[in-house]
Design an enzyme around this catalytic site. Structure first.
Site, short mmCIF file in Angstrom:
data_model
loop_
_atom_site.label_atom_id
_atom_site.label_comp_id
_atom_site.label_asym_id
_atom_site.label_seq_id
_atom_site.Cartn_x
_atom_site.Cartn_y
_atom_site.Cartn_z
N SER A 127 13.26 -21.04 44.78
CA SER A 127 11.80 -21.19 44.80
C SER A 127 11.25 -20.94 46.19
O SER A 127 11.91 -21.24 47.20
CB SER A 127 11.47 -22.63 44.37
N TYR A 152 12.68 -32.40 45.10
CA TYR A 152 12.87 -31.19 44.30
C TYR A 152 13.15 -29.98 45.20
O TYR A 152 14.11 -29.24 45.00
CB TYR A 152 11.62 -30.91 43.43
N LYS A 156 16.62 -27.40 45.88
CA LYS A 156 16.70 -25.92 45.90
C LYS A 156 17.35 -25.46 47.20
O LYS A 156 18.17 -24.55 47.19
CB LYS A 156 15.31 -25.29 45.72
N1 UFG Z 1 -3.83 -27.30 40.78
C1 UFG Z 1 -5.07 -27.86 40.49
N2 UFG Z 1 -5.17 -28.62 39.37
C2 UFG Z 1 -4.14 -28.87 38.53
C3 UFG Z 1 -2.88 -28.29 38.82
C4 UFG Z 1 -2.75 -27.51 39.97
O1 UFG Z 1 -6.03 -27.68 41.23
O2 UFG Z 1 -4.31 -29.58 37.54
C5 UFG Z 1 -3.71 -26.45 41.97
C6 UFG Z 1 -2.70 -27.00 42.98
O3 UFG Z 1 -3.32 -27.91 43.85
C7 UFG Z 1 -2.25 -25.71 43.66
C8 UFG Z 1 -2.34 -24.65 42.56
O4 UFG Z 1 -3.20 -25.20 41.57
O5 UFG Z 1 -3.16 -25.38 44.66
C9 UFG Z 1 -1.01 -24.35 41.94
O6 UFG Z 1 -0.40 -25.57 41.57
P1 UFG Z 1 0.87 -25.61 40.59
O7 UFG Z 1 1.20 -27.05 40.36
O8 UFG Z 1 0.65 -24.75 39.40
O9 UFG Z 1 1.98 -24.91 41.46
P2 UFG Z 1 2.54 -25.28 42.90
O10 UFG Z 1 2.22 -24.12 43.77
O11 UFG Z 1 2.15 -26.61 43.35
O12 UFG Z 1 4.09 -25.41 42.55
C10 UFG Z 1 4.86 -24.30 42.32
C11 UFG Z 1 6.03 -24.65 41.39
C12 UFG Z 1 6.94 -25.62 42.07
C13 UFG Z 1 7.34 -25.13 43.43
C14 UFG Z 1 6.10 -24.80 44.24
C15 UFG Z 1 6.46 -24.19 45.55
O13 UFG Z 1 5.56 -25.23 40.21
O14 UFG Z 1 8.12 -25.74 41.28
O15 UFG Z 1 5.32 -23.86 43.54
O16 UFG Z 1 5.32 -23.98 46.33
F1 UFG Z 1 8.03 -26.07 44.10
#
Ligand code: UFG
Length: 343
Positions: A127, A152, A156
């Site tokens: 990741s 998590y 990785k």
């Molecule tokens: N977000 C919202 N509302 C929500 C969910 C997410 O605003 O209900 C925003 C988050 O704050 C972030 C973006 O949408 O800015 C993406 O969030 P995600 O949870 O979809 O994804 P992340 O980038 O946080 O996480 C992903 C993978 C993880 C990994 C990470 C590494 O899901 O497994 O990228 O950066 F660790």
């Protein structure tokens, strides 16, 4: 004779899409999963798309004895693609031991058996989380690995190190580590897609569930970041493009084109999109109004990340084919199909 490929986490989101792509390229696919975050109905989806029923075994990879028995029965596998892992960042902060236990012990069991039965090739699901908050954008594979932001993320990083060490010790074992950015979307058939159990953590499933009326409102976590519209930026990659990157990596190993025993590639589009851009693009391509509010920042969120994918383009000869519009259309198509929503 077609090559036999084991996919761990084979009924999961990325595993199932990879299974479809492999079957369509005439590989013989063996899936294992413990259904901790997936459903047996995914097997029907794979069959409906490919007309082929993949071999499936319900398997708990943390169970040493069960894994040994599985490999004793399947010692003629040619390669393994390892997806099976827990992946919820927030949960990992609350239950670190569960994450270390599950993600690391599973990997060790798998590797022990690959060495025992001389199964020479591994493609590993890593990741972009290993980069933490990047100093430079876009992120190259050579960017420094920062201290992990969550247990998590740490699993990785440690997994990558374990695999690197093993490839150094064993001449006949090689691996490709794929560092994914944010996988979204679903198979264009609408027959398989992301199926989070419980309340989704990730943005796009939360959006599709809000559009489907399962969630009342999407909370956007912060609009005061240092980005053009104040919301976080990510590199969202269509899951089918991501699945195809696994085939490219696998074939590089099988054809002995790899230059070292362990190679690493970023798998992203090379473009960043803000949360608000995703929301508005979803609304536009699907002709839906989403109910959303701006809420506080979510702890641990990185402000902006996107990939430099030139290494994958050049060496794996892989290039994303789908647009962000395609991904958001396919995600909604899948949610509608799954929920039986007619529009
Ligand atoms: N977000 C919202 N509302 C929500 C969910 C997410 O605003 O209900 C925003 C988050 O704050 C972030 C973006 O949408 O800015 C993406 O969030 P995600 O949870 O979809 O994804 P992340 O980038 O946080 O996480 C992903 C993978 C993880 C990994 C990470 C590494 O899901 O497994 O990228 O950066 F660790």
């Amino acid at each position: 004779m077609s090559k036999k490929i084991l996919i761990t986490g084979g009924t999961g989101y990325i595993g199932s899409h990879t299974a479809v792509e492999l079957i369509q390229k005439n590989y013989e696919v063996f899936l294992v999963d413990n259904f901790s975050n997936s459903h047996s109905s995914v097997l029907q989806g794979i069959k409906r798309i490919t007309q082929i029923e993949p071999h499936f075994t319900k398997l708990e990879l943390t169970d040493k004895q069960a894994v040994a028995e599985y490999f004793a029965d399947h010692h003629d596998l040619d390669a393994v693609i390892h997806f099976a892992a827990l992946k919820a960042v927030g949960e990992s902060v609350e239950k670190p031991l569960l994450y270390y236990q599950n993600n690391l012990i599973s990997l060790l069991h798998l590797l022990e058996n690959m060495i025992e039965y001389q199964i020479p090739y591994l493609v590993f699901s890593s990741s972009c989380t290993v980069y933490g908050e990047p100093d430079k954008l876009p992120i190259k594979e050579t960017a420094p690995i920062k201290p992990a932001l969550s247990p998590y993320g740490n699993t990785k990083q440690i997994s990558e190190e374990i695999i690197v060490d093993l490839t150094k010790a064993e001449d006949n074992f090689s691996a490709i580590l794929l560092r994914y950015f944010n996988p979204i979307g679903a198979h264009p058939s609408g027959l398989i897609g992301e199926l989070p159990i419980g309340i989704p953590n990730n943005l796009v499933p939360y959006i599709t569930q809000t559009a489907a009326g399962i969630r009342d409102v999407l909370r956007i976590f912060g609009d005061d970041y240092d980005t053009p519209d104040g919301t976080c930026i990510r590199d969202y990659i269509h899951v089918v493009d991501l699945a195809k990157a696994h085939i490219a990596a696998l074939e590089r190993l099988i054809n002995a084109e790899n230059e070292s025993n362990c190679e690493v590639f970023n798998i992203g589009t090379g473009r960043g999109h803000s949360v608000l851009e995703i929301v508005h693009t979803f609304e536009k391509v699907n002709h839906i109004k989403l109910n959303y509010i701006i809420d506080d920042r979510r702890e641990g969120d990185v402000e902006k990340v996107w990939a430099d994918n030139t290494k994958a383009q050049k060496i794996l000869q892989w290039k994303p084919q789908f647009t962000i519009e395609d991904a958001l259309r396919d995600a909604w198509q899948w949610e509608k199909n799954y929920r039986g929503i007619k529009t």
